[in-house]
Write a protein that holds these residues in place. Structure first.
Motif, PDB file in Angstrom:
ATOM      1  N   THR A  96       2.092   6.841  -0.956  1.00  0.00           N
ATOM      2  CA  THR A  96       2.258   6.617   0.484  1.00  0.00           C
ATOM      3  C   THR A  96       1.621   5.286   0.887  1.00  0.00           C
ATOM      4  OG1 THR A  96       2.276   8.982   0.932  1.00  0.00           O
ATOM      5  CG2 THR A  96       1.760   7.548   2.784  1.00  0.00           C
ATOM      6  N   ASP A  97       0.421   5.029   0.377  1.00  0.00           N
ATOM      7  CA  ASP A  97      -0.242   3.753   0.655  1.00  0.00           C
ATOM      8  C   ASP A  97       0.606   2.585   0.160  1.00  0.00           C
ATOM      9  OD1 ASP A  97      -2.376   5.131   1.733  1.00  0.00           O
ATOM     10  OD2 ASP A  97      -3.665   4.877  -0.034  1.00  0.00           O
ATOM     11  N   LEU A  98       1.198   2.751  -1.031  1.00  0.00           N
ATOM     12  CA  LEU A  98       2.038   1.696  -1.596  1.00  0.00           C
ATOM     13  C   LEU A  98       3.247   1.439  -0.701  1.00  0.00           C
ATOM     14  CD1 LEU A  98       2.885  -0.278  -3.827  1.00  0.00           C
ATOM     15  CD2 LEU A  98       3.923   1.677  -5.025  1.00  0.00           C
ATOM     16  N   GLN A  99       3.886   2.503  -0.241  1.00  0.00           N
ATOM     17  CA  GLN A  99       5.053   2.336   0.631  1.00  0.00           C
ATOM     18  C   GLN A  99       4.678   1.580   1.896  1.00  0.00           C
ATOM     19  OE1 GLN A  99       5.901   6.515   0.784  1.00  0.00           O
ATOM     20  NE2 GLN A  99       7.656   6.340  -0.582  1.00  0.00           N
ATOM     21  N   GLN A 100       3.552   1.939   2.480  1.00  0.00           N
ATOM     22  CA  GLN A 100       3.109   1.255   3.696  1.00  0.00           C
ATOM     23  C   GLN A 100       2.733  -0.192   3.397  1.00  0.00           C
ATOM     24  OE1 GLN A 100       0.021   3.874   5.029  1.00  0.00           O
ATOM     25  NE2 GLN A 100       1.453   5.335   5.908  1.00  0.00           N
ATOM     26  N   ALA A 101       2.117  -0.421   2.251  1.00  0.00           N
ATOM     27  CA  ALA A 101       1.730  -1.779   1.881  1.00  0.00           C
ATOM     28  C   ALA A 101       2.957  -2.657   1.660  1.00  0.00           C
ATOM     29  CB  ALA A 101       0.865  -1.753   0.619  1.00  0.00           C
ATOM     30  N   VAL A 102       3.989  -2.103   1.052  1.00  0.00           N
ATOM     31  CA  VAL A 102       5.207  -2.867   0.812  1.00  0.00           C
ATOM     32  C   VAL A 102       5.864  -3.234   2.143  1.00  0.00           C
ATOM     33  CG1 VAL A 102       7.560  -2.690  -0.108  1.00  0.00           C
ATOM     34  CG2 VAL A 102       5.616  -2.068  -1.535  1.00  0.00           C
ATOM     35  N   GLU A 103       5.812  -2.319   3.108  1.00  0.00           N
ATOM     36  CA  GLU A 103       6.354  -2.614   4.437  1.00  0.00           C
ATOM     37  C   GLU A 103       5.646  -3.809   5.065  1.00  0.00           C
ATOM     38  OE1 GLU A 103       6.342   0.689   7.174  1.00  0.00           O
ATOM     39  OE2 GLU A 103       6.957   2.052   5.579  1.00  0.00           O
ATOM     40  N   ASN A 104       4.365  -3.956   4.778  1.00  0.00           N
ATOM     41  CA  ASN A 104       3.562  -5.017   5.381  1.00  0.00           C
ATOM     42  C   ASN A 104       3.177  -6.105   4.381  1.00  0.00           C
ATOM     43  OD1 ASN A 104       3.408  -3.706   7.952  1.00  0.00           O
ATOM     44  ND2 ASN A 104       1.991  -2.265   7.008  1.00  0.00           N
ATOM     45  N   ALA A 105       3.944  -6.233   3.301  1.00  0.00           N
ATOM     46  CA  ALA A 105       3.582  -7.162   2.225  1.00  0.00           C
ATOM     47  C   ALA A 105       3.437  -8.600   2.710  1.00  0.00           C
ATOM     48  CB  ALA A 105       4.602  -7.088   1.098  1.00  0.00           C
ATOM     49  N   ALA A 106       4.233  -8.999   3.662  1.00  0.00           N
ATOM     50  CA  ALA A 106       4.136 -10.377   4.163  1.00  0.00           C
ATOM     51  C   ALA A 106       2.783 -10.621   4.831  1.00  0.00           C
ATOM     52  CB  ALA A 106       5.272 -10.655   5.143  1.00  0.00           C
ATOM     53  N   ASN A 107       2.237  -9.593   5.471  1.00  0.00           N
ATOM     54  CA  ASN A 107       0.961  -9.743   6.168  1.00  0.00           C
ATOM     55  C   ASN A 107      -0.242  -9.522   5.263  1.00  0.00           C
ATOM     56  OD1 ASN A 107       2.422 -10.102   8.536  1.00  0.00           O
ATOM     57  ND2 ASN A 107       2.377  -7.933   9.036  1.00  0.00           N
ATOM     58  N   ASP A 108      -0.114  -8.634   4.271  1.00  0.00           N
ATOM     59  CA  ASP A 108      -1.265  -8.281   3.432  1.00  0.00           C
ATOM     60  C   ASP A 108      -0.793  -7.930   2.017  1.00  0.00           C
ATOM     61  OD1 ASP A 108      -3.700  -7.539   2.427  1.00  0.00           O
ATOM     62  OD2 ASP A 108      -3.970  -5.807   3.739  1.00  0.00           O
ATOM     63  N   PRO A 109      -0.433  -8.936   1.213  1.00  0.00           N
ATOM     64  CA  PRO A 109       0.077  -8.656  -0.128  1.00  0.00           C
ATOM     65  C   PRO A 109      -0.958  -8.001  -1.050  1.00  0.00           C
ATOM     66  CG  PRO A 109      -0.117 -11.029   0.237  1.00  0.00           C
ATOM     67  CD  PRO A 109      -0.429 -10.350   1.529  1.00  0.00           C
ATOM     68  N   ALA A 110      -2.230  -8.186  -0.804  1.00  0.00           N
ATOM     69  CA  ALA A 110      -3.261  -7.590  -1.648  1.00  0.00           C
ATOM     70  C   ALA A 110      -3.299  -6.071  -1.525  1.00  0.00           C
ATOM     71  CB  ALA A 110      -4.627  -8.174  -1.307  1.00  0.00           C
ATOM     72  N   ARG A 111      -2.874  -5.544  -0.389  1.00  0.00           N
ATOM     73  CA  ARG A 111      -2.900  -4.089  -0.171  1.00  0.00           C
ATOM     74  C   ARG A 111      -1.987  -3.364  -1.164  1.00  0.00           C
ATOM     75  NH1 ARG A 111      -1.122  -0.876   5.194  1.00  0.00           N
ATOM     76  NH2 ARG A 111      -1.616   1.198   4.421  1.00  0.00           N
ATOM     77  N   ALA A 112      -0.828  -3.943  -1.442  1.00  0.00           N
ATOM     78  CA  ALA A 112       0.079  -3.329  -2.422  1.00  0.00           C
ATOM     79  C   ALA A 112      -0.577  -3.304  -3.791  1.00  0.00           C
ATOM     80  CB  ALA A 112       1.407  -4.081  -2.459  1.00  0.00           C
ATOM     81  N   GLY A 113      -1.252  -4.379  -4.150  1.00  0.00           N
ATOM     82  CA  GLY A 113      -1.956  -4.419  -5.433  1.00  0.00           C
ATOM     83  C   GLY A 113      -3.038  -3.357  -5.522  1.00  0.00           C
ATOM     84  N   ALA A 114      -3.748  -3.149  -4.425  1.00  0.00           N
ATOM     85  CA  ALA A 114      -4.791  -2.116  -4.395  1.00  0.00           C
ATOM     86  C   ALA A 114      -4.188  -0.722  -4.553  1.00  0.00           C
ATOM     87  CB  ALA A 114      -5.598  -2.205  -3.104  1.00  0.00           C
ATOM     88  N   ALA A 115      -3.049  -0.481  -3.917  1.00  0.00           N
ATOM     89  CA  ALA A 115      -2.386   0.823  -4.054  1.00  0.00           C
ATOM     90  C   ALA A 115      -1.920   1.035  -5.487  1.00  0.00           C
ATOM     91  CB  ALA A 115      -1.211   0.926  -3.078  1.00  0.00           C
TER      92      ALA A 115
END
Length: 137
Positions: free
Chosen positions: A55-74
């Protein structure tokens, strides 16, 4: 529009995974010996944690342009939890599901590294669902 559809599908799938994990915990508690129950519950609990990470990954991908590091953390979180399951099981089905999910995570990680701002996370979601299924058998 495709992004929002993917998001809604992912949330439904994650909710389904969480419901299956909860039902499995109850079923396992009623059906097996102590050692089997303990290992299965470890698997189920870790699968539930992975579902949260998906779920975190899905949300991070939605916001990848704003916070690409979040997807990596997920992705890191999913991989850490996969290691926990892999270390605790001797089930070939669970190990295969772990390997499949690990491969899907690797693909998303490579896509992000190669500049894809909206990688397809559906294979991760599907592999997480399969892991939940095999943990509950």
């Amino acid at each position: 529009m495709a992004v929002s559809r993917r998001c809604r599908t992912g949330r439904v799938t994650t909710t389904t995974i969480a419901a299956a994990v909860s039902a499995a915990a109850l079923t396992i508690g009623l059906a097996g010996g102590c050692d089997t129950v303990h290992k299965a519950l470890d698997c189920v609990q870790t699968a539930e944690t992975i579902a949260d990470s998906v779920t975190d990954l899905q949300q991070a991908v939605e916001n990848a342009a704003n916070d690409p590091a979040r997807a990596g953390a997920a992705l890191d979180s999913i991989e850490q939890n996969l290691k926990k399951i892999g270390d605790k099981t001797s089930s070939s089905d669970v190990n295969k599901a772990v390997d499949d999910l690990d491969e899907a995570v690797g693909t998303v990680r490579a896509d992000i590294k190669n500049g894809d701002r909206a990688p397809d996370v559906k294979p991760v979601t599907q592999a997480a669902g399969e892991l939940t299924k095999v943990c509950t058998r």
